[in-house]
Structures are given as structure tokens and as C-alpha cells.
Design an enzyme around this catalytic site. Structure first.
Site, mmCIF file in Angstrom:
data_model
loop_
_atom_site.group_PDB
_atom_site.id
_atom_site.type_symbol
_atom_site.label_atom_id
_atom_site.label_comp_id
_atom_site.label_asym_id
_atom_site.label_seq_id
_atom_site.Cartn_x
_atom_site.Cartn_y
_atom_site.Cartn_z
ATOM 1 N N ALA A 125 41.729 57.136 35.715
ATOM 2 C CA ALA A 125 42.141 57.457 37.068
ATOM 3 C C ALA A 125 41.020 57.869 37.899
ATOM 4 O O ALA A 125 40.403 58.935 37.853
ATOM 5 C CB ALA A 125 43.262 58.726 37.016
ATOM 6 N N GLY A 132 39.607 52.944 46.978
ATOM 7 C CA GLY A 132 39.810 51.922 46.060
ATOM 8 C C GLY A 132 38.380 51.228 45.878
ATOM 9 O O GLY A 132 37.520 51.730 45.147
ATOM 10 N N ARG A 244 34.912 43.896 33.863
ATOM 11 C CA ARG A 244 34.831 42.501 34.598
ATOM 12 C C ARG A 244 34.693 41.429 33.480
ATOM 13 O O ARG A 244 35.247 40.475 33.834
ATOM 14 C CB ARG A 244 33.856 42.759 35.544
ATOM 15 C CG ARG A 244 34.175 43.513 36.558
ATOM 16 C CD ARG A 244 33.011 44.125 37.769
ATOM 17 N NE ARG A 244 33.504 45.088 38.919
ATOM 18 C CZ ARG A 244 32.827 45.721 39.494
ATOM 19 N NH1 ARG A 244 31.443 45.501 39.409
ATOM 20 N NH2 ARG A 244 33.351 46.780 40.346
ATOM 21 N N GLU A 367 39.480 46.374 39.279
ATOM 22 C CA GLU A 367 38.146 46.427 38.691
ATOM 23 C C GLU A 367 36.988 45.933 39.778
ATOM 24 O O GLU A 367 35.986 45.408 39.497
ATOM 25 C CB GLU A 367 38.003 45.687 37.400
ATOM 26 C CG GLU A 367 38.948 46.163 36.365
ATOM 27 C CD GLU A 367 38.704 47.587 35.996
ATOM 28 O OE1 GLU A 367 37.888 48.417 36.627
ATOM 29 O OE2 GLU A 367 39.731 47.918 35.334
HETATM 30 C C1 LIG Z 1 48.077 46.474 38.976
HETATM 31 C C2 LIG Z 1 46.803 47.437 39.368
HETATM 32 C C3 LIG Z 1 46.357 48.191 38.134
HETATM 33 C C4 LIG Z 1 45.260 49.082 38.539
HETATM 34 N N1 LIG Z 1 44.830 49.935 37.599
HETATM 35 C C5 LIG Z 1 43.861 50.866 37.906
HETATM 36 C C6 LIG Z 1 43.243 51.703 36.799
HETATM 37 O O1 LIG Z 1 43.873 51.727 35.845
HETATM 38 N N2 LIG Z 1 42.578 52.853 37.416
HETATM 39 C C7 LIG Z 1 42.251 53.013 38.679
HETATM 40 O O2 LIG Z 1 41.426 53.747 38.982
HETATM 41 N N3 LIG Z 1 42.344 51.898 39.642
HETATM 42 C C8 LIG Z 1 43.245 51.108 39.095
HETATM 43 N N4 LIG Z 1 43.695 50.052 39.998
HETATM 44 C C9 LIG Z 1 42.949 50.152 41.360
HETATM 45 C C10 LIG Z 1 42.334 49.062 41.917
HETATM 46 O O3 LIG Z 1 41.103 48.990 41.294
HETATM 47 C C11 LIG Z 1 42.047 48.825 43.482
HETATM 48 O O4 LIG Z 1 43.436 48.414 43.945
HETATM 49 C C12 LIG Z 1 41.138 48.015 43.701
HETATM 50 O O5 LIG Z 1 39.646 48.564 43.589
HETATM 51 C C13 LIG Z 1 40.860 47.543 45.538
HETATM 52 O O6 LIG Z 1 41.179 49.084 46.017
HETATM 53 P P1 LIG Z 1 42.365 49.041 47.066
HETATM 54 O O7 LIG Z 1 43.461 48.872 46.794
HETATM 55 O O8 LIG Z 1 42.051 50.723 47.643
HETATM 56 O O9 LIG Z 1 41.974 48.277 48.240
HETATM 57 P P2 LIG Z 1 40.761 48.551 49.509
HETATM 58 O O10 LIG Z 1 39.733 49.010 49.009
HETATM 59 O O11 LIG Z 1 41.492 49.242 50.497
HETATM 60 O O12 LIG Z 1 40.633 47.109 49.891
HETATM 61 C C14 LIG Z 1 41.603 46.546 50.745
HETATM 62 C C15 LIG Z 1 41.017 45.125 51.232
HETATM 63 O O13 LIG Z 1 39.581 45.398 51.933
HETATM 64 C C16 LIG Z 1 38.669 44.387 51.356
HETATM 65 N N5 LIG Z 1 37.422 45.413 51.354
HETATM 66 C C17 LIG Z 1 37.244 46.695 51.237
HETATM 67 N N6 LIG Z 1 35.875 46.778 51.388
HETATM 68 C C18 LIG Z 1 35.040 45.711 51.570
HETATM 69 C C19 LIG Z 1 33.942 45.238 51.847
HETATM 70 N N7 LIG Z 1 32.883 46.317 51.885
HETATM 71 N N8 LIG Z 1 33.841 44.135 52.302
HETATM 72 C C20 LIG Z 1 34.825 43.189 52.523
HETATM 73 N N9 LIG Z 1 36.041 43.493 52.238
HETATM 74 C C21 LIG Z 1 36.277 44.742 51.725
HETATM 75 C C22 LIG Z 1 39.211 44.355 49.865
HETATM 76 O O14 LIG Z 1 38.619 43.443 49.450
HETATM 77 C C23 LIG Z 1 40.646 44.135 50.198
HETATM 78 O O15 LIG Z 1 40.968 42.854 50.693
HETATM 79 C C24 LIG Z 1 44.696 49.118 39.765
HETATM 80 C C25 LIG Z 1 45.249 48.312 40.765
HETATM 81 C C26 LIG Z 1 46.287 47.516 40.707
HETATM 82 C C27 LIG Z 1 46.858 46.678 41.597
#
Ligand SMILES: Cc1cc2nc3c(=O)[nH]c(=O)nc-3n(C[C@H](O)[C@H](O)[C@H](O)COP(=O)(O)OP(=O)(O)OC[C@H]3O[C@@H](n4cnc5c(N)ncnc54)[C@H](O)[C@@H]3O)c2cc1C
Length: 391
Positions: A125, A132, A244, A367
Site C-alpha cells: 500500500a 501515484g 517491472r 509500477e
Molecule cells: C489495477 C491497479 C493496481 C495497482 N496496484 C497497486 C498496489 O498494489 N499498490 C500500490 O501502492 N499502488 C498500486 N497501483 C497504483 C499505480 O502504481 C498508480 O496508479 C500508478 O503509479 C500511476 O499513479 P496515478 O494513478 O496516481 O497517476 P498520476 O501519477 O496521477 O499520473 C496521471 C498521468 O500523468 C502522467 N505523469 C505523472 N507524472 C509525470 C511526469 N513527471 N512526466 C510525464 N507524465 C507524468 C502519468 O504518466 C499519467 O499519464 C495500482 C494501480 C492500478 C490501476
């Protein structure tokens, strides 16, 4: 032979492939139609077979009850498991190995050994509503109070938390000399103050859900802290690297299955009096898919071997990003083409291409999104130059 795999690795590959073909793939549609769930009798049979194959906690040391596999063997296993949809391959577990280096005897006995043995289940978590990609933005706090920490926050997406017994939770230390530093904690799910907020539906149908949990004044003993205050990010980066690489491997497996299935269909299906396999448009889609799969597979196998050879972790960090980025985007292209080759059948949930088309999408997000992988790769390129990374 596309890559010089040792005989023992090839033998393992054949055994896991047989398990996937005979025991997992036949249950895909049933799982899809039942929200990812299979009868307990079937799941128990899968777990038994995993034991027999020596794949229980395949990444953990044998002396602790794990499979003790090399990284190359783990990649080979993950690739085969990637050939099946609905996460049925997750009967092979891979608990967070990086925690072993700092785990206390109490933590080993309470959480790690039982997780390896399959008696307990963990989930990771980190992510929150407001954090994210930018992990440093997490708002969950852990405030020291005598021999306890008090945790407050809300966690999103934690995969498998519906089936888990405990969280490996990342929080920021509040107060004291390490104020703002990241730390990880073992948090038992039954601890007072933990509430299930809701269980959103996702694109895939997996038995492992991704609920949102709230943590309000959750008191955990200081003995639950993993490593030191300030080490949280270190473990999370280690976990990211491992995941990854395994995502890259699973994506290779998915692509191989899709290419095989689409090839079979193309050779059978007739339109305008001809096999569709004889249309150049279909040939090009299959040819591109196979070529890209080979490239991704070579990267992934080489990356896994580099882990076994003890390559510099900074180089591995960038290479894990490259493998994940390329393999996940490759598999998504392959799935899209496979749906197209199957025509209307490719849009039916009973069709493997339709399921992979939905399921593989998240491999470009979790990830670390594709954009974040590119940010990491470019940063490493600027710092070290191309030869250090791919030379
Ligand atoms: C099915 C599923 C399972 C998951 N399982 C886990 C889990 O077990 N544990 C856990 O902790 N998390 C988990 N996650 C979370 C996952 O790791 C995050 O959703 C992911 O890292 C993206 O973060 P976010 O959704 O907050 O998107 P955001 O960080 O809000 O990103 C939104 C958009 O902005 C872009 N963006 C953000 N920063 C930049 C940058 N610097 N340059 C260019 N573009 C950028 C992103 O690429 C994306 O397109 C899971 C997610 C899903 C969908």
C-alpha cells in the site's frame, strides 16, 4: 533457440508451460464470467501443483521455505504465467524479498515466513488519491507515540488487499528528528481504525481486488516498522525494479499466447474464398508482433541474467524501466492487432484477445506509468551515457 538458456532453465520452462496449458488456461473463461473467481477446490488444486513444481514464493530463499529461483528462472516462470488471463497465474506468489535484509526475527516469524508458506497474504500500500507517480507526495503519516506509531491516511489500489492479512504500508514520519522521512510498516488488517472505504470495479476481472482503505488513528507497535525511519523509498524502489522486470516477462508471455492464437485463427478463417492468413494486411500484423516479441524477450532475459550476475543496481534500475516500457507497450500493440485479426470474435469476452486487450492496459500504468519509465530512462541517459546502459 532464440536465447542460450541453460538446460535446467529450459526444463523448468517446459514444466511451467505444461501447468499453464493443462491447469490454468482451461479455467480462464469461467473466471472471466465469475468476476475472476474460481471454485475453492480448483484454486486449492492450483496451489498444490505450484508446491509440487517448487514455485511457492519462488523468489524467496529455500532455507525460509521459498523456491530459491535465480532471476532468470523467475523471469522464465513469469513469462509462462503471463500466457494466462484473469491473473490465474498469481497462484505463484512473490512476496517482497527486499524486506528480508532488514527484517527482525519477530518480523520474520510473524509476517514473512507465514507469507512464504502461504498461510498469510500481503499487499503493498503505497499509492493514494493524491500520490501515484509522485510517491513523495503521499499524505499518510506515522507519528511516534511511545512504543507505537499512530498511522493516519488513505490508500488506493492496493492489489489483493481484499484477500490480504496485512499491509506493507508506506507512510511519512510525522514529528521527531526524521519528520517527513518515508518508512514502511507491517500493518495487520484487523487493527482497529482500518476501514474499507469501497471496492471500485476495474477493467479486468481478477479475484484480487484493489479496494480503498482508510487508516484512522491506527496504532501499530514500533516493532512493526520495517528497517529504519527514512528507508521506505529504498525498499519501494527495490520492489519497483523487481515488479517491472516481472511485468516485462509476463507481457512477453501474453504476446506469445496472442500471436499463437491469432496465427491459428488466421490459418483457419476464410473470407472472400481465401484464408485470411494469405492477406498481406494480416501477415504484416503478425510479422510485426512476432518481431517485437523477440526484441522484448531478448531484453527481458538479458535483464534477468544481469540481476543474477550482480550488475550495478543503478544500471539495472534504468534497464528495468526500459524492459517494462518496451514489453508492456509491445504487448498492448500485439493485443490490439490480435483483436483485429479475430474480427467480431475478438470483441467477445470468451476470446483471449478481448481479455488481454483489457488486462494488458494496466501494464502501462502500474509500477510506474510509461511516462515515468521514460523519465527514468532519460535521466539515466543524461547521467551515464548510452554505453553504460546498453553498451
Ligand atoms: C489495477 C491497479 C493496481 C495497482 N496496484 C497497486 C498496489 O498494489 N499498490 C500500490 O501502492 N499502488 C498500486 N497501483 C497504483 C499505480 O502504481 C498508480 O496508479 C500508478 O503509479 C500511476 O499513479 P496515478 O494513478 O496516481 O497517476 P498520476 O501519477 O496521477 O499520473 C496521471 C498521468 O500523468 C502522467 N505523469 C505523472 N507524472 C509525470 C511526469 N513527471 N512526466 C510525464 N507524465 C507524468 C502519468 O504518466 C499519467 O499519464 C495500482 C494501480 C492500478 C490501476
Amino acid at each position: 533457440m532464440t536465447y542460450p538458456l541453460p538446460e535446467s532453465v529450459r526444463a523448468l520452462q517446459a514444466r511451467v508451460r505444461h501447468f499453464v496449458d493443462e491447469s490454468l488456461i482451461p479455467h480462464e473463461t469461467e473466471a472471466e464470467m465469475n468476476g475472476g473467481l474460481l471454485p475453492e477446490k480448483v484454486r486449492a488444486a492450483h496451489r498444490r501443483r505450484v508446491e509440487e513444481l517448487g514455485l511457492r514464493a519462488m523468489n524467496m530463499p529455500k532455507e525460509l521455505g521459498g523456491g530459491g529461483l535465480t532471476y532468470l528462472k523467475q523471469a522464465i516462470v513469469s513469462e509462462q504465467l503471463g500466457r494466462v488471463t484473469n491473473a490465474l497465474g498469481w497462484c505463484v506468489t512473490t512476496p517482497a524479498r527486499c524486506l528480508l535484509d532488514v527484517a527482525t526475527p519477530h518480523q520474520l516469524e510473524t509476517w514473512i515466513r507465514p507469507t512464504i508458506a502461504g498461510r498469510r497474504h500481503e499487499c503493498y500500500a503505497v499509492t493514494e488519491a493524491g500520490a501515484g507517480s509522485d510517491v513523495d507526495a503521499i499524505a499518510t503519516t506515522a507519528r511516534r507515540d511511545g512504543e507505537h506509531y499512530v498511522i493516519d491516511g488513505e490508500k488506493w489500489h492496493a492489489t489483493g488487499s481484499n484477500e490480504a492479512d496485512h499491509f506493507v504500508l508506506q507512510a511519512k514520519i510525522a514529528g521527531g528528528p526524521n519528520d517527513g522521512a518515508h518508512a514502511l510498516f507491517f500493518v495487520d488488517k484487523g487493527t482497529p481504525g482500518i476501514d474499507l472505504v469501497r471496492t471500485p470495479a476495474y477493467s479486468h476481472n481478477y479475484a484480487s481486488h484493489h479496494p480503498i482503505y482508510a487508516f484512522r488513528d491506527v496504532r501499530v507497535p514500533a516493532a512493526n516498522r520495517i528497517g529504519a525511519e527514512g528507508q521506505g523509498m529504498e525498499f519501494t524502489y527495490d520492489w519497483f525494479r523487481y515488479e517491472r522486470m516481472m511485468i516485462a516477462a509476463r507481457c512477453c508471455g501474453a504476446a506469445e499466447r496472442l500471436i499463437d492464437e491469432a496465427r491459428g485463427f488466421a490459418l483457419e478463417r476464410r473470407a472472400f474464398g481465401e484464408r485470411i492468413a494469405d492477406f498481406q494486411a494480416i501477415q504484416f500484423m503478425l510479422a510485426d508482433s512476432l518481431t517485437e516479441l523477440w526484441a522484448a524477450r531478448l531484453m527481458t532475459y538479458r535483464l534477468a541474467a544481469a540481476h543474477d550476475e550482480g550488475e550495478d543496481v543503478k544500471i539495472l534500475h534504468a534497464q528495468c524501466s526500459m524492459a517494462k516500457l518496451y514489453a508492456s507497450e509491445m504487448a498492448n500493440r500485439v493485443a490490439d492487432r490480435a483483436v483485429q485479426i479475430f474480427g467480431g470474435r475478438g470483441y467477445m469476452r470468451e476470446n483471449v484477445a478481448e481479455r488481454f486487450y483489457r488486462e494488458l492496459r494496466v501494464d502501462r500504468i502500474w509500477e510506474g506509468t510509461s511516462e515515468i519509465q521514460r523519465v527514468i530512462i532519460a535521466g539515466q541517459l543524461y547521467k551515464r551515457g548510452a554505453a553504460a546502459l546498453v553498451g
